[in-house]
Scaffold this motif. Structure first.
Motif, PDB file in Angstrom:
ATOM      1  N   ASN A 275       0.625  -1.187   0.008  1.00 22.90           N
ATOM      2  CA  ASN A 275       0.072  -0.114  -0.095  1.00 22.90           C
ATOM      3  C   ASN A 275       0.749   1.222  -0.015  1.00 22.90           C
ATOM      4  OD1 ASN A 275      -2.156   2.054   1.852  1.00 22.90           O
ATOM      5  ND2 ASN A 275      -3.036   0.492   0.346  1.00 22.90           N
ATOM      6  N   SER A 276       2.030   1.326   0.742  1.00 22.64           N
ATOM      7  CA  SER A 276       2.863   2.366   0.777  1.00 22.64           C
ATOM      8  C   SER A 276       3.384   2.721  -0.510  1.00 22.64           C
ATOM      9  CB  SER A 276       3.887   2.414   1.953  1.00 22.64           C
ATOM     10  OG  SER A 276       4.583   1.079   1.640  1.00 22.64           O
ATOM     11  N   GLY A 277       3.249   1.825  -1.504  1.00 24.06           N
ATOM     12  CA  GLY A 277       4.057   2.138  -2.814  1.00 24.06           C
ATOM     13  C   GLY A 277       3.168   2.400  -3.987  1.00 24.06           C
ATOM     14  N   HIS A 278       1.767   2.588  -3.792  1.00 22.16           N
ATOM     15  CA  HIS A 278       0.826   2.482  -4.626  1.00 22.16           C
ATOM     16  C   HIS A 278       1.056   3.942  -5.505  1.00 22.16           C
ATOM     17  CE1 HIS A 278      -1.081  -0.853  -3.518  1.00 22.16           C
ATOM     18  NE2 HIS A 278      -2.055  -0.519  -2.968  1.00 22.16           N
ATOM     19  N   TYR A 279       1.522   4.886  -4.797  1.00 24.23           N
ATOM     20  CA  TYR A 279       1.678   6.420  -5.373  1.00 24.23           C
ATOM     21  C   TYR A 279       2.806   6.147  -6.556  1.00 24.23           C
ATOM     22  CZ  TYR A 279       6.638   6.097  -3.956  1.00 24.23           C
ATOM     23  OH  TYR A 279       7.776   5.977  -4.011  1.00 24.23           O
ATOM     24  N   SER A 280       3.640   5.145  -6.739  1.00 23.53           N
ATOM     25  CA  SER A 280       4.540   5.035  -7.587  1.00 23.53           C
ATOM     26  C   SER A 280       4.127   4.721  -9.002  1.00 23.53           C
ATOM     27  CB  SER A 280       5.531   3.914  -7.252  1.00 23.53           C
ATOM     28  OG  SER A 280       4.908   2.679  -7.299  1.00 23.53           O
ATOM     29  N   ILE A 281       2.800   4.186  -9.034  1.00 24.03           N
ATOM     30  CA  ILE A 281       2.268   4.181 -10.298  1.00 24.03           C
ATOM     31  C   ILE A 281       1.888   5.345 -11.167  1.00 24.03           C
ATOM     32  CG2 ILE A 281       0.269   3.347 -11.741  1.00 24.03           C
ATOM     33  CD1 ILE A 281      -0.694   1.477  -9.306  1.00 24.03           C
ATOM     34  N   GLU A 282       1.877   6.326 -10.494  1.00 26.98           N
ATOM     35  CA  GLU A 282       1.923   7.767 -11.183  1.00 26.98           C
ATOM     36  C   GLU A 282       3.030   8.433 -11.115  1.00 26.98           C
ATOM     37  OE1 GLU A 282      -1.804   6.023 -12.071  1.00 26.98           O
ATOM     38  OE2 GLU A 282      -1.429   6.548  -9.938  1.00 26.98           O
ATOM     39  N   ASN A 314      -6.465   6.024   0.311  1.00 27.77           N
ATOM     40  CA  ASN A 314      -6.958   4.879   0.259  1.00 27.77           C
ATOM     41  C   ASN A 314      -8.523   5.093   0.019  1.00 27.77           C
ATOM     42  OD1 ASN A 314      -5.250   2.630   0.168  1.00 27.77           O
ATOM     43  ND2 ASN A 314      -5.036   2.891   2.204  1.00 27.77           N
ATOM     44  N   LEU A 315      -9.160   4.190  -0.671  1.00 21.83           N
ATOM     45  CA  LEU A 315     -10.457   4.129  -0.585  1.00 21.83           C
ATOM     46  C   LEU A 315     -11.304   3.011  -0.115  1.00 21.83           C
ATOM     47  CD1 LEU A 315     -11.511   5.063  -4.505  1.00 21.83           C
ATOM     48  CD2 LEU A 315     -11.220   6.673  -2.560  1.00 21.83           C
ATOM     49  N   VAL A 316     -11.838   3.294   1.083  1.00 23.01           N
ATOM     50  CA  VAL A 316     -12.146   2.225   2.047  1.00 23.01           C
ATOM     51  C   VAL A 316     -13.579   2.188   2.248  1.00 23.01           C
ATOM     52  CG1 VAL A 316      -9.964   1.726   3.269  1.00 23.01           C
ATOM     53  CG2 VAL A 316     -11.740   3.275   4.212  1.00 23.01           C
ATOM     54  N   GLY A 317     -14.420   1.224   2.150  1.00 23.27           N
ATOM     55  CA  GLY A 317     -15.990   1.074   2.609  1.00 23.27           C
ATOM     56  C   GLY A 317     -16.221   1.917   3.637  1.00 23.27           C
ATOM     57  N   ALA A 318     -17.208   2.848   3.509  1.00 26.97           N
ATOM     58  CA  ALA A 318     -18.039   3.785   4.559  1.00 26.97           C
ATOM     59  C   ALA A 318     -18.613   2.912   5.532  1.00 26.97           C
ATOM     60  CB  ALA A 318     -18.761   4.778   3.844  1.00 26.97           C
ATOM     61  N   GLU A 319     -18.478   3.529   6.873  1.00 25.35           N
ATOM     62  CA  GLU A 319     -19.267   2.979   7.870  1.00 25.35           C
ATOM     63  C   GLU A 319     -20.574   2.999   7.620  1.00 25.35           C
ATOM     64  OE1 GLU A 319     -17.432   3.364  12.223  1.00 25.35           O
ATOM     65  OE2 GLU A 319     -16.651   5.071  11.032  1.00 25.35           O
ATOM     66  N   GLY A 320     -21.297   1.858   8.004  1.00 24.81           N
ATOM     67  CA  GLY A 320     -22.822   1.797   7.724  1.00 24.81           C
ATOM     68  C   GLY A 320     -23.313   1.440   6.682  1.00 24.81           C
ATOM     69  N   TYR A 321     -22.522   0.800   5.629  1.00 24.96           N
ATOM     70  CA  TYR A 321     -22.682   0.534   4.402  1.00 24.96           C
ATOM     71  C   TYR A 321     -22.144  -0.833   4.085  1.00 24.96           C
ATOM     72  CZ  TYR A 321     -24.130   5.190   3.489  1.00 24.96           C
ATOM     73  OH  TYR A 321     -24.705   6.359   3.403  1.00 24.96           O
ATOM     74  N   THR A 322     -23.145  -1.866   3.611  1.00 23.47           N
ATOM     75  CA  THR A 322     -22.590  -3.270   3.320  1.00 23.47           C
ATOM     76  C   THR A 322     -23.448  -3.423   1.960  1.00 23.47           C
ATOM     77  OG1 THR A 322     -21.847  -3.723   5.540  1.00 23.47           O
ATOM     78  CG2 THR A 322     -22.471  -5.677   4.074  1.00 23.47           C
ATOM     79  N   GLY A 323     -22.640  -4.085   1.095  1.00 21.45           N
ATOM     80  CA  GLY A 323     -23.652  -4.404  -0.168  1.00 21.45           C
ATOM     81  C   GLY A 323     -22.949  -4.130  -1.324  1.00 21.45           C
ATOM     82  N   ASN A 324     -23.691  -4.077  -2.541  1.00 19.32           N
ATOM     83  CA  ASN A 324     -23.211  -3.635  -3.900  1.00 19.32           C
ATOM     84  C   ASN A 324     -22.760  -2.278  -3.659  1.00 19.32           C
ATOM     85  OD1 ASN A 324     -24.027  -6.134  -4.786  1.00 19.32           O
ATOM     86  ND2 ASN A 324     -26.074  -5.341  -5.518  1.00 19.32           N
ATOM     87  N   VAL A 325     -21.254  -2.037  -4.355  1.00 25.54           N
ATOM     88  CA  VAL A 325     -20.681  -0.837  -4.275  1.00 25.54           C
ATOM     89  C   VAL A 325     -21.153   0.230  -4.912  1.00 25.54           C
ATOM     90  CG1 VAL A 325     -18.721  -1.522  -5.931  1.00 25.54           C
ATOM     91  CG2 VAL A 325     -18.171   0.108  -4.034  1.00 25.54           C
ATOM     92  N   VAL A 326     -21.090   1.537  -4.512  1.00 24.69           N
ATOM     93  CA  VAL A 326     -21.301   2.732  -5.381  1.00 24.69           C
ATOM     94  C   VAL A 326     -20.349   3.552  -5.079  1.00 24.69           C
ATOM     95  CG1 VAL A 326     -22.834   4.792  -5.672  1.00 24.69           C
ATOM     96  CG2 VAL A 326     -23.786   2.322  -5.454  1.00 24.69           C
ATOM     97  N   TYR A 327     -19.482   4.106  -5.995  1.00 22.77           N
ATOM     98  CA  TYR A 327     -18.543   5.056  -5.763  1.00 22.77           C
ATOM     99  C   TYR A 327     -19.216   6.605  -6.006  1.00 22.77           C
ATOM    100  CZ  TYR A 327     -15.361   1.317  -5.778  1.00 22.77           C
ATOM    101  OH  TYR A 327     -14.652   0.230  -5.445  1.00 22.77           O
ATOM    102  N   GLN A 328     -19.539   7.236  -4.773  1.00 21.49           N
ATOM    103  CA  GLN A 328     -20.175   8.294  -4.908  1.00 21.49           C
ATOM    104  C   GLN A 328     -19.368   9.450  -5.017  1.00 21.49           C
ATOM    105  OE1 GLN A 328     -22.173   9.877  -1.138  1.00 21.49           O
ATOM    106  NE2 GLN A 328     -24.036   9.602  -2.422  1.00 21.49           N
ATOM    107  N   ASN A 329     -19.579  10.646  -6.208  1.00 21.23           N
ATOM    108  CA  ASN A 329     -18.907  11.598  -6.547  1.00 21.23           C
ATOM    109  C   ASN A 329     -17.735  11.514  -7.340  1.00 21.23           C
ATOM    110  OD1 ASN A 329     -21.088  13.093  -4.961  1.00 21.23           O
ATOM    111  ND2 ASN A 329     -19.839  12.987  -3.110  1.00 21.23           N
ATOM    112  N   MET A 330     -17.509  10.314  -8.031  1.00 22.79           N
ATOM    113  CA  MET A 330     -16.354   9.904  -8.719  1.00 22.79           C
ATOM    114  C   MET A 330     -16.278  11.357  -9.794  1.00 22.79           C
ATOM    115  SD  MET A 330     -13.879   7.930  -9.463  1.00 22.79           S
ATOM    116  CE  MET A 330     -14.128   6.258  -9.100  1.00 22.79           C
ATOM    117  N   GLU A 331     -17.194  11.488 -10.287  1.00 25.04           N
ATOM    118  CA  GLU A 331     -16.985  12.524 -11.526  1.00 25.04           C
ATOM    119  C   GLU A 331     -16.242  13.911 -10.789  1.00 25.04           C
ATOM    120  OE1 GLU A 331     -19.981  11.324 -10.700  1.00 25.04           O
ATOM    121  OE2 GLU A 331     -20.679  10.297 -12.328  1.00 25.04           O
TER     122      GLU A 331
END
Length: 384
Positions: A275-282, A314-331
């Motif tokens: 995880n500490s090396g993900h920045y390296s992709i860009e 990091n993008l992690v699941g928000a508290e209180g949400y379980t189920g099919n994922v939605v990425y809100q405000n991606m645009e």
């Protein structure tokens, strides 16, 4: 050996997001890949040449899989090591070597290894069972506060707890564990070391990690770390010492504490892209996933320098949400300068589950950090 557009087969144990990002690089180089993973929905399943459904902790499954490839590597360290040892005994190339994985696999073994090799680390006590800790405290052998860590199978903040009183011990699994002294520190740092099968070694710049207070997960990784050069050099020196003593091949991520006195203490290591090396992709000339492939194949290691300052959120699941994922405000985050999202392909979200990350690059680290905060506050990982 010809690795490219050939009959060569690279085997990968584990099919999570680290494997998926590694496979971007094998695709780029047209290296044939075969992945073993228990879940058909694993992120790596769409990116490899051949997907094999199977349990990476099962001896026969791992052994039989390993016999069908030329070189075997991992994207997660919780694998059947006995099967890997048998494959090595029969002449199969396994990277990282099983001897390195044996040290790293168990946090108690890892800590004892640091002590034996004069690698600076926080003081600790080792226990066969969590239930023994209470007696140790009552007999004066151990004092509050300390950090409880299960010896095996802990990751992403799981299997770690700060213990300040007896009630904090309640509900902890009764397993082999360590109790580590609380270290007063100013920064949590990490250095990724690349060590090839030919013995070539390179380090990436020191990164600084900011953690989520409740989840004990990294929220931001900042490269370069905002620390004095002397501290950065000390951190890289310690990381190289660890990789050398373990005799690692591949990538080794060394997580450390910078104490209030600017000493460096090793916290723990991960024998794979991290995880500490993900920045390296860009942000880097050679990203960590390509570097891992280069290292295990014995190819020349790439340039580890950064082209630009990089911050990973990091993008992690928000508290209180379980189920099919939605990425809100991606645009909204896609409109921001220097922002690249990476979505891992996990269909189901749950609180604090790692679902993706976002890299922010900018010539100005402070500006990058500002945009990173904006990204963090804008995008939400929720469910339908």
């Amino acid at each position: 050996m010809n690795f490219f557009s050939s009959d060569f087969k690279l085997g990968i144990l584990g099919g999570g997001q680290l494997g998926k990002m590694m496979l971007y690089e094998t695709r780029k180089l047209d290296i044939f890949t075969k992945v073993l993973e228990a879940s058909e929905d694993a992120p790596s399943s769409i990116a490899c040449n051949q997907f094999v459904k199977g349990n990476i902790l099962d001896f026969d499954t791992v052994y039989n899989f390993g016999k069908t490839v030329d070189i075997l590597t991992i994207e997660i360290e919780n694998v059947n090591l006995s099967a890997l040892e048998k494959l090595e005994d029969e002449g199969k190339k396994v990277y990282p070597p099983t001897s390195a994985l044996r040290i790293i696999h168990n946090k108690a073994t890892q800590k004892l290894f640091y002590v034996d090799n004069n690698i600076p680390t926080a003081d600790f006590h080792r226990f066969a069972y969590t239930s023994e800790i209470k007696d140790s405290i009552e007999n004066g052998g151990l004092n509050f506060p300390f950090v409880w860590k299960c010896a095996q199978f802990g990751y992403d903040g799981q299997g770690v707890k700060v213990v300040r009183n007896f009630s904090d011990l309640e509900g902890l699994p009764n397993v082999e564990c360590i109790a580590e002294d609380m270290v007063p520190f100013k920064n949590e740092l990490a250095v990724i070391v690349a060590r090839s099968s030919n013995g070539e070694v390179k380090t990436y710049p020191v990164v600084e990690m900011e953690f989520h207070p409740e989840a004990n997960q990294v929220e931001y990784v900042i490269c370069p770390a905002r620390i004095p050069d002397a501290v950065a050099q000390k951190a890289q020196k310690v990381a190289l010492q660890v990789a050398d003593k373990i005799k690692h091949v591949g990538l080794l991520a060394v997580e450390m504490f910078q104490t209030n006195e600017d000493e460096i203490l090793v916290n723990e290591v991960a024998p794979r892209p991290h995880n500490s090396g993900h920045y390296s992709i860009e942000a880097s000339y050679t990203n960590q996933f390509e570097q891992h492939i280069r290292a295990i194949l014995g190819l020349p290691l790439g340039d580890t320098k950064s082209k630009v300052a990089g911050i990973m959120v990091n993008l992690v699941g928000a508290e209180g949400y379980t189920g099919n994922v939605v990425y809100q405000n991606m645009e909204d985050i896609l409109k921001l300068e220097g922002v690249t999202p990476h979505i891992y392909g996990k269909k189901e979200t749950r609180p604090f589950r790692k679902m993706g990350h976002v890299t922010i690059v900018n010539k100005d680290i402070d500006k990058a950090r500002e945009i990173a905060e904006q990204v963090k506050n804008t995008i939400k990982v929720i469910s339908e």
